[in-house]
Design a protein around this motif. Structure first.
Motif, mmCIF file in Angstrom:
data_model
loop_
_atom_site.group_PDB
_atom_site.id
_atom_site.type_symbol
_atom_site.label_atom_id
_atom_site.label_comp_id
_atom_site.label_asym_id
_atom_site.label_seq_id
_atom_site.Cartn_x
_atom_site.Cartn_y
_atom_site.Cartn_z
ATOM 1 N N ALA A 215 1.625 33.753 -26.485
ATOM 2 C CA ALA A 215 1.404 34.398 -25.901
ATOM 3 C C ALA A 215 0.212 35.078 -25.134
ATOM 4 C CB ALA A 215 2.854 35.049 -24.697
ATOM 5 N N CYS A 216 -0.068 36.035 -26.071
ATOM 6 C CA CYS A 216 -0.824 36.576 -26.235
ATOM 7 C C CYS A 216 -2.238 36.301 -26.187
ATOM 8 C CB CYS A 216 -1.028 37.762 -27.737
ATOM 9 S SG CYS A 216 -2.241 38.980 -27.815
ATOM 10 N N PRO A 217 -3.144 36.502 -24.999
ATOM 11 C CA PRO A 217 -4.483 35.960 -24.862
ATOM 12 C C PRO A 217 -5.997 36.617 -25.896
ATOM 13 C CG PRO A 217 -3.856 37.156 -23.465
ATOM 14 C CD PRO A 217 -3.298 37.740 -24.057
ATOM 15 N N VAL A 218 -5.279 37.316 -26.859
ATOM 16 C CA VAL A 218 -6.426 37.932 -27.317
ATOM 17 C C VAL A 218 -7.043 36.683 -28.728
ATOM 18 C CG1 VAL A 218 -7.487 39.959 -29.136
ATOM 19 C CG2 VAL A 218 -5.694 40.583 -27.700
ATOM 20 N N CYS B 128 -5.371 45.156 -28.557
ATOM 21 C CA CYS B 128 -3.790 44.749 -27.642
ATOM 22 C C CYS B 128 -4.934 45.115 -26.450
ATOM 23 C CB CYS B 128 -2.942 45.143 -28.351
ATOM 24 S SG CYS B 128 -0.988 45.980 -26.376
ATOM 25 N N THR B 129 -4.786 44.964 -25.155
ATOM 26 C CA THR B 129 -4.829 45.524 -24.120
ATOM 27 C C THR B 129 -4.129 45.823 -23.327
ATOM 28 O OG1 THR B 129 -4.520 43.278 -23.052
ATOM 29 C CG2 THR B 129 -6.765 43.361 -23.370
ATOM 30 N N GLY B 130 -2.784 46.004 -23.687
ATOM 31 C CA GLY B 130 -1.184 46.856 -22.867
ATOM 32 C C GLY B 130 -0.773 45.173 -21.575
ATOM 33 N N CYS B 131 -1.157 43.900 -22.109
ATOM 34 C CA CYS B 131 -1.279 43.376 -20.484
ATOM 35 C C CYS B 131 -0.024 43.204 -20.224
ATOM 36 C CB CYS B 131 -2.349 42.245 -20.652
ATOM 37 S SG CYS B 131 -1.150 41.378 -21.452
ATOM 38 N N GLY B 132 1.106 43.041 -21.734
ATOM 39 C CA GLY B 132 2.581 43.191 -21.517
ATOM 40 C C GLY B 132 2.556 41.568 -21.428
ATOM 41 N N LEU B 133 2.158 40.076 -21.213
ATOM 42 C CA LEU B 133 2.516 38.598 -21.581
ATOM 43 C C LEU B 133 3.303 38.474 -22.685
ATOM 44 C CD1 LEU B 133 -0.857 37.196 -20.647
ATOM 45 C CD2 LEU B 133 1.275 37.605 -18.919
ATOM 46 N N CYS B 134 3.330 39.225 -23.766
ATOM 47 C CA CYS B 134 4.507 38.760 -24.950
ATOM 48 C C CYS B 134 5.579 39.861 -24.924
ATOM 49 C CB CYS B 134 3.652 39.376 -25.974
ATOM 50 S SG CYS B 134 3.570 41.915 -26.164
ATOM 51 N N VAL C 157 -2.565 41.847 -34.353
ATOM 52 C CA VAL C 157 -3.682 41.885 -33.425
ATOM 53 C C VAL C 157 -4.947 41.956 -33.814
ATOM 54 C CG1 VAL C 157 -4.572 41.308 -31.407
ATOM 55 C CG2 VAL C 157 -2.017 42.000 -31.595
ATOM 56 N N GLY D 176 0.325 45.443 -31.326
ATOM 57 C CA GLY D 176 0.541 45.194 -30.397
ATOM 58 C C GLY D 176 1.951 45.366 -29.081
ATOM 59 N N LEU D 177 1.971 45.296 -28.191
ATOM 60 C CA LEU D 177 2.982 45.987 -27.918
ATOM 61 C C LEU D 177 4.150 44.387 -28.686
ATOM 62 C CD1 LEU D 177 2.617 46.026 -24.278
ATOM 63 C CD2 LEU D 177 2.559 48.599 -25.556
ATOM 64 N N HIS D 178 3.940 43.901 -28.675
ATOM 65 C CA HIS D 178 4.844 42.861 -29.475
ATOM 66 C C HIS D 178 5.448 43.149 -30.949
ATOM 67 C CE1 HIS D 178 1.384 41.092 -30.644
ATOM 68 N NE2 HIS D 178 1.274 40.179 -30.205
#
Ligand code: B12
Ligand code: SF4
Ligand code: SF4
Length: 263
Positions: A248-251, A165-171, A135, A129-131
């Motif tokens: 933080a990741c909602p997945v 990973c949806t790429g939402c950036g929350l992490c 995931v 994921g972005l972090h």
């Protein structure tokens, strides 16, 4: 053979199991598998779900759940290894959650013998994921991995259907030190100082100051919260106080329960 291994591991309490041929494990910074285990053919990667304690504002409770998970996964990994050796007649090595690592060689700083994220990706248990964590499509990113390295010849599992990973950036936004600001790279020292504040760097800083302090200052330093926290880390082992990118990741997280519960 693969189904038999999988079903034994699931019965021991593993949340998901993936298999990778060593040829599909590609971790450029890690040592070659052949240097660790000549003749190794496969990695059996185990996924363990974190408790929702990683949401707790209490670092003590969050870390306690991590210690529970580390103890459980170590025991399961060892039992699985004994099964593979005794019942399947194969050679096997267990891969730890994190330690022991070669902490004395600066060329290996932050590099374990096997990168469990790359192993999990090779075993089709998820994707980066972005972090820069893996995931899992169903369990999300609140997971830890361990693995068995074996000379059993097993084919890699089929790929995950979609990138989880949806790429939402929350992490990335959740990281208090900006350690994830550069895509595809975790700033190791920023993360270390924030997530493991009672580790080797903190200990070195404390004892350097101690050596230069007067006897009265030394006495005060040995009664300070800083020393007491380092002392506790000395017998408990490494302690994480930050889980924010992971939490933080909602997945895979279902909202609305007491804390977050996973599907
Ligand atoms: C050393 C270590 C650290 C070091 C990081 C050093 C590093 N650069 O990897 C520090 C102390 C900073 C650290 C922090 C954390 N860690 Co840590 N750590 C490890 C350990 C022991 C070794 C990692 C290693 O060998 N790295 C060296 C190589 C693999 O890194 P690399 O080639 O440079 O790869 C990096 C980048 O290139 C990038 N990357 C590589 N390929 C790709 C591909 C794509 C598409 C993208 C986007 C990125 C990307 O991601 C990697 C991370 O920086 C592993 C356990 C293990 N044996 O694997 C756990 C491990 C990686 N940690 C883990 C966790 C959970 C954490 C923390 C959340 C702390 C905590 N509270 O638990 C943070 C998260 C930091 C973050 N968001 O990156 C888990 C990850 C689980 C998961 N779901 O993925 C692991 C796998 C432990 C486990 N057994 O499950 N960790
Ligand atoms: S563990 Fe904490 S400091 Fe480290 S990258 Fe994640 S959010 Fe940032
Ligand atoms: S929080 Fe969003 S961007 Fe970060 S890993 Fe999860 S889905 Fe991907």
């Amino acid at each position: 053979m693969k189904d038999r291994v999988r079903s034994i591991l699931l019965s021991l309490g593993v949340d998901d199991v993936g298999v990778a041929s060593v040829d599909d494990y590609r971790s450029p910074a890690s040592p070659p598998v052949g240097a660790l285990f000549p003749g190794a053919r496969s990695l059996i990667v185990m996924t363990f779900r974190e408790l929702s304690a990683c949401d707790s504002p209490s670092p003590q409770l969050a870390m306690n759940a991590r210690l529970d998970l580390m103890a459980f996964s170590r025991s399961v990994c060892y039992q699985a290894a004994r099964f593979v050796e005794a019942d399947l007649g194969a050679r096997v090595m267990t891969i730890p959650v994190s330690y022991p690592m070669d902490v004395g060689d600066p060329r290996k700083a932050g590099i374990a013998e096997i990168s469990l994220r790359h192993a999990a990706v090779a075993a089709r248990l998820g994707a980066f994921g972005l972090h820069n964590l893996v995931v899992h499509p169903r369990l999300g990113t609140r997971v830890l991995f361990t693995a068995l390295l074996t000379d059993l010849e097993l084919a890699s599992d089929p790929p995950v259907a979609e990138h989880p990973c949806t790429g939402c950036g929350l992490c990335v936004q959740a990281c208090p030190t900006g350690a994830l600001d550069q895509p595809g790279k975790t700033d190791r020292l920023k993360c270390l100082d924030c997530s493991q504040p009672y580790g080797a760097r903190a200990s070195m800083a404390f004892w350097s100051r101690f050596g230069e302090a007067s006897p009265a200052e030394q006495k005060a330093m040995l009664r300070s919260p800083e020393y007491l926290r380092l002392y506790q880390a000395g017998f408990i082992g490494q302690q994480y106080v930050c889980f924010r990118c992971l939490a933080a990741c909602p997945v895979g997280v279902v909202a609305g329960g007491p804390g977050a519960s996973t599907t």
